[in-house]
Design an enzyme around this catalytic site. Structure first.
Site, PDB file in Angstrom:
ATOM      1  CB  THR A  66     -31.892 -42.372  10.967  1.00 32.49           C
ATOM      2  OG1 THR A  66     -32.534 -42.778  11.867  1.00 32.49           O
ATOM      3  CG2 THR A  66     -29.981 -41.941  11.065  1.00 32.49           C
ATOM      4  CG  ASP A  67     -32.377 -45.528   6.717  1.00 29.08           C
ATOM      5  OD1 ASP A  67     -32.294 -46.095   7.760  1.00 29.08           O
ATOM      6  OD2 ASP A  67     -32.216 -45.412   5.384  1.00 29.08           O
ATOM      7  CB  ALA A  68     -36.063 -48.711   9.467  1.00 26.32           C
ATOM      8  N   GLY A  69     -32.734 -48.397   8.648  1.00 28.10           N
ATOM      9  CA  GLY A  69     -31.889 -48.577   9.447  1.00 28.10           C
ATOM     10  C   GLY A  69     -30.461 -47.983  10.152  1.00 28.10           C
ATOM     11  CB  VAL A 127     -28.477 -45.571   6.811  1.00 34.45           C
ATOM     12  CG1 VAL A 127     -27.648 -44.196   6.025  1.00 34.45           C
ATOM     13  CG2 VAL A 127     -27.520 -46.831   6.656  1.00 34.45           C
TER      14      VAL A 127
END
Length: 134
Positions: free
Chosen positions: A15-18, A20
């Protein structure tokens, strides 16, 4: 045609920082599903390379992202071989979270000579297994 399903869990590293799934990681999920499909047919890619001088590589791909996958989601990667002949294969792959379609892809795979990286016909013994599966 039969479908091959491969379950995947989304890890934090996907995932990314969010939280997602990073867009390129969908490609990793699809690659794993195609590798496991080959394994289920009795073919290990490292042995295909060393014993038959054969590699499979993505030639082209078209993707449509519909919904985001998130950290800890349980996904299902559904793969369908639509065509296998000569030195190529055409797959349809879909990624689901439950019944929800998250990503669709059309993937063309090239069969290559492992030393020259030139097109090489898919051996008959492999085609027979692939076509028996679809």
């Amino acid at each position: 045609m039969q479908e091959f399903d491969w379950p995947v869990r989304v890890y934090y590293e996907d995932t990314d920082a969010g939280g997602v799934v990073y867009h390129a990681n969908y490609l990793n999920f699809m690659e794993r599903a195609r590798t496991e499909w080959l394994r289920a047919l009795g073919f290990e890619q490292d042995l295909l390379r060393t014993e038959h001088n054969l590699l499979f590589a993505v030639h082209s791909m078209q993707l449509t992202y519909r919904r985001p996958a998130r950290f800890n989601d349980a996904l299902l990667i559904q793969s369908r071989l639509n065509k296998a002949s000569g030195a190529s294969m055409q797959f349809e792959q879909n990624i689901y979270r439950g019944e929800e379609l998250l990503c669709q892809a059309s993937v063309r795979i090239a069969s290559l000579d492992a030393e020259s990286f030139r097109p090489k016909s898919i051996p008959t013994f492999i085609l027979t297994e692939m076509q028996g599966d679809c």
